[in-house]
Design a protein around this motif. Structure first.
Motif, PDB file in Angstrom:
ATOM      1  N   MET A 125       0.793  -1.233   0.000  1.00 42.98           N
ATOM      2  CA  MET A 125       0.000   0.000   0.000  1.00 42.98           C
ATOM      3  C   MET A 125       0.826   1.284   0.000  1.00 42.98           C
ATOM      4  O   MET A 125       0.275   2.359  -0.214  1.00 42.98           O
ATOM      5  CB  MET A 125      -0.920   0.028   1.234  1.00 42.98           C
ATOM      6  CG  MET A 125      -1.767  -1.199   1.406  1.00 42.98           C
ATOM      7  SD  MET A 125      -2.782  -1.504  -0.030  1.00 42.98           S
ATOM      8  CE  MET A 125      -4.247  -0.591   0.368  1.00 42.98           C
ATOM      9  N   ALA A 126       2.109   1.174   0.259  1.00 39.86           N
ATOM     10  CA  ALA A 126       2.922   2.383   0.421  1.00 39.86           C
ATOM     11  C   ALA A 126       3.307   2.989  -0.929  1.00 39.86           C
ATOM     12  O   ALA A 126       4.467   3.032  -1.306  1.00 39.86           O
ATOM     13  CB  ALA A 126       4.160   2.067   1.242  1.00 39.86           C
ATOM     14  N   THR A 127       2.308   3.470  -1.654  1.00 38.25           N
ATOM     15  CA  THR A 127       2.590   4.155  -2.922  1.00 38.25           C
ATOM     16  C   THR A 127       3.074   5.567  -2.613  1.00 38.25           C
ATOM     17  O   THR A 127       2.762   6.104  -1.544  1.00 38.25           O
ATOM     18  CB  THR A 127       1.329   4.238  -3.785  1.00 38.25           C
ATOM     19  OG1 THR A 127       0.371   5.041  -3.090  1.00 38.25           O
ATOM     20  CG2 THR A 127       0.745   2.864  -4.056  1.00 38.25           C
ATOM     21  N   PRO A 128       3.786   6.186  -3.530  1.00 42.51           N
ATOM     22  CA  PRO A 128       4.238   7.569  -3.282  1.00 42.51           C
ATOM     23  C   PRO A 128       3.075   8.499  -2.970  1.00 42.51           C
ATOM     24  O   PRO A 128       3.171   9.366  -2.102  1.00 42.51           O
ATOM     25  CB  PRO A 128       4.910   7.959  -4.601  1.00 42.51           C
ATOM     26  CG  PRO A 128       5.287   6.680  -5.243  1.00 42.51           C
ATOM     27  CD  PRO A 128       4.286   5.669  -4.808  1.00 42.51           C
ATOM     28  N   PHE A 129       1.946   8.290  -3.675  1.00 42.00           N
ATOM     29  CA  PHE A 129       0.791   9.159  -3.487  1.00 42.00           C
ATOM     30  C   PHE A 129       0.274   9.085  -2.052  1.00 42.00           C
ATOM     31  O   PHE A 129       0.060  10.110  -1.395  1.00 42.00           O
ATOM     32  CB  PHE A 129      -0.306   8.735  -4.475  1.00 42.00           C
ATOM     33  CG  PHE A 129      -1.540   9.588  -4.428  1.00 42.00           C
ATOM     34  CD1 PHE A 129      -1.533  10.879  -4.933  1.00 42.00           C
ATOM     35  CD2 PHE A 129      -2.716   9.106  -3.879  1.00 42.00           C
ATOM     36  CE1 PHE A 129      -2.668  11.673  -4.889  1.00 42.00           C
ATOM     37  CE2 PHE A 129      -3.849   9.889  -3.827  1.00 42.00           C
ATOM     38  CZ  PHE A 129      -3.833  11.174  -4.341  1.00 42.00           C
TER      39      PHE A 129
END
Lengths: 160, 492
Positions: free
Chosen positions: B427-431
């Motif tokens: 889940m740790a996307t940049p967004f």
């Protein structure tokens, strides 16, 4: 020039006369004619509070007009939400015609372009971020990533 | 009718124009605002408009009776009856099913299983808020902080005023009723404040809270065993931001809408995650509830006046009941208990620490201001404060796990998963990381930033105000995810 003259006249003469006379207790506040500030006049310039009210109403109407022009599809979806009622049914064709007109004049492009930018940010991967700082993929990997579409392995959308 | 919809926009435009046209006719204006509030409330479910009216009528009558009663004993009895009726209404709609379920389980365990008279009770929206406002009115009349209203319209408007009706802030009678006595005024500062707060609230709710809910929090809390420790950690931090933006966003819009109608509401949130202690947190988080609990529960219990043990007991009772106010569920009770225990531990630590220095200035919701610290060097103070912020935030996040979890089992599953960092990070996307990080960082912006923005805007022309509001809403609409999710606090 005319607005400056009007403001000067109001400040120098009208306000002083009104202040000297004091409020007329026999009349309701509604009966006292209140000047409507022209578009562009700073609100609250005069002691009377009515310009703030009128300017606020004007601001709300301007905002509503901007929304109607640039977010005409929002009007359509609202009309669809209300389509169960008689009023909603009559509103829907009007809203759709308005939306088509805004499409033709290009007003909808603004929202679409902003949405596009946000989608790019939403689907960016860490390698895209690294590329911004000059440490990203080589051109071939980058092209493959583009051809594969906007999804990255870290997007929750893939799991659905 | 939700705030971030065109329906509400059109509704408010009409209400604004008519309300100000009626400014010189106070009774007409109040009648119109009461009618508008009932239309707003009835848009959800007309059946509960009667309940709202009954609540207003009961509290109006109770206020009158308390004011004309002769002896203090009679007044106390009347207040007790009024509070019991208010809590009875709240209890029936909110806790009937829960307590019956618990009783059924208890009897079954004791070998005395019975068919319980379960009812499908629909929770009327905003009941927790308008019930507390009603209690506040009657108690304030009894305490002689305000006179009993002779005009029922004022009490009806106080309890049903649409900006704060369904999700607060819990406005105090002593703050609102005096505003109904004077002719309402709108100056340029209130216009600017209204516009800034409406835009800020919409941004918090529609952009930050909705993205975090749909892309991160809902998925992870739905199946915590499917995610690794880092994802679970990001999701709980994300939920901390989501619930703040969701609830404070609603409060901001409510305060802004009320300001445009000429009424002042006190702030409900003050950058809560910058708090260096739990006490400070409760001075910055849901201020209208924490001060309500302090004035109508903690202090009547004795507050901190009767020794250490009694103070700790009172803190625990207040926090557990505060948790239960959110809903009939063990998870809310545990959420309140975690805060209660943490506040008690904090008090114990502060009691043994040297009082000199000012390392951590802990504002106290349930007592006086407290300061504690180690040493006087500025860098050391900053370090101590940073440590306090870190610990406080993580304790608050730990409690949020129980608050958000579907059930106690899910919360325990979540806690187990938090320590397992072996799985993949999905889940740790940049967004999402940026959304959480920037939202947390915003808590440390100077506190005078908002007043500064209001001061800048109040000198602008009507055209500029309209452009700021219109393009602001457009921008929020463009960058927000599609659809309008209901506010979290509607369920309370």
């Amino acid at each position: 020039m005319s607005s400056f003259a009007l403001a000067f006249r109001r400040k120098s003469f009208l306000d002083r006369v009104l202040a000297a006379e004091g409020p007329d207790r026999t009349q309701s506040a509604d009966a006292v004619p209140r000047p409507i500030p022209p578009v562009g006049q700073r609100i609250g310039e005069v002691a009377d509070r009515s310009p703030a009210r009128r300017a606020a109403l004007l601001a709300l109407l301007i905002a509503a007009a901007l929304l109607a022009v640039f977010n005409s599809e929002g009007l359509v979806s609202t009309a669809r939400d209300l389509a169960e009622s008689r009023l909603g049914r009559s509103l829907l064709p009007v809203a759709e015609r308005w939306d088509d007109a805004m499409e033709r004049v290009g007003a909808k492009r603004l929202m679409a372009s902003v949405r596009g930018l946000v989608l790019d940010a939403q689907y960016a991967s860490w390698s895209d971020v690294a590329a911004v700082f000059g440490a990203g993929d080589d051109p071939i990997t980058a092209k493959r990533r583009t051809d594969d579409g906007p999804y990255t392995s870290s997007m929750p959308g893939e799991r659905r | 009718m939700l705030f971030p919809t065109l329906q509400f926009g059109a509704f408010f435009l009409v209400v604004f124009a008519i309300a100000w046209e009626l400014r010189a006719r106070p009774e007409g204006r109040k009648t119109f605002l009461v009618a508008a509030s009932y239309v707003f409330y009835g848009a959800w479910d007309w059946r509960f408009a009667g309940l709202l009216a009954a609540s207003s009528l009961i509290n109006y009558a109770a206020g009158r009776l308390v004011s004309v009663a002769s002896g203090d004993r009679d007044k106390k009895i009347l207040v007790a009856i009024a509070v019991a009726i208010n809590l009875g209404i709240l209890g029936f709609f909110k806790y009937y099913g829960f307590f019956l379920e618990q009783l059924g389980e208890l009897l079954a365990r004791g070998g005395m299983a019975r068919d319980m008279p379960f009812l499908e009770v629909i929770l009327p929206i905003g009941i927790s808020f308008f019930t507390f406002q009603g209690i506040s009115y009657v108690v304030d009349v009894y305490r002689k902080e305000i006179p009993a209203e002779t005009n029922p319209l004022d009490v009806f408007l106080y309890i049903s005023f649409f900006p704060q009706l369904v999700a607060g802030p819990i406005v105090r009678a002593a703050d609102f009723l005096p505003q109904l006595k004077a002719e309402p005024e709108l100056d340029r500062e209130m216009v600017a404040k209204g516009i800034v707060l409406i835009l800020l609230g919409l941004f918090k709710k529609m952009v930050i809270a909705n993205y975090l809910a749909t892309l991160l929090v809902d998925d992870v809390f739905f199946a915590p065993d499917a995610y690794s420790g880092p994802d679970l950690l990001l999701a709980v931090y994300g939920y901390a931001i989501q619930i703040y933006c969701d609830f404070s966003g609603y409060s901001d819009i409510a305060i802004g809408v009320a300001a445009l109608l000429g009424y002042h509401f006190k702030p409900n949130f003050l950058q809560p995650y910058r708090s260096a202690s739990l006490r400070e947190f409760w001075r910055r988080w849901h201020i209208s509830l924490s001060t309500w609990l302090r004035d109508y529960l903690y202090k009547p219990l004795g507050g901190s006046r009767h020794g250490t043990v009694t103070t700790y007991r009172n803190v625990m009772i207040t926090m557990v009941l505060g948790g239960l106010w959110h809903g009939a569920n063990w998870t809310f009770l545990i959420w309140g208990a975690i805060h209660g225990v943490a506040l008690v531990i904090e008090r114990m630590i502060l009691a043994v620490l040297p009082a000199s220095g000012s390392g951590v200035v802990a504002g106290d919701s349930f007592g006086g201001a407290v300061s504690a610290g180690w040493g006087s060097a500025p860098s050391r103070e900053a370090l101590v404060r940073a440590f306090g912020v870190l610990v406080t935030f993580n304790v608050v996040c730990l409690a949020w796990i129980f608050f958000r979890a579907e059930s106690l089992d899910y919360a325990l599953l979540y806690l187990q998963g938090l320590v397992d960092w072996s799985g993949p990070v999905e889940m740790a996307t940049p967004f999402l990381v940026a959304l959480v990080a920037v939202s947390l960082a915003a808590h440390f912006l100077p506190e005078d930033l908002l007043p500064g923005a209001i001061a800048w805007l109040e000198d602008r022309s009507a055209l500029t105000l309209g452009a700021v509001l219109g393009f602001g809403i457009l921008l929020i609409w463009a960058i927000a995810p599609e659809g309008v999710a209901p506010f979290i606090y509607f369920q309370f």
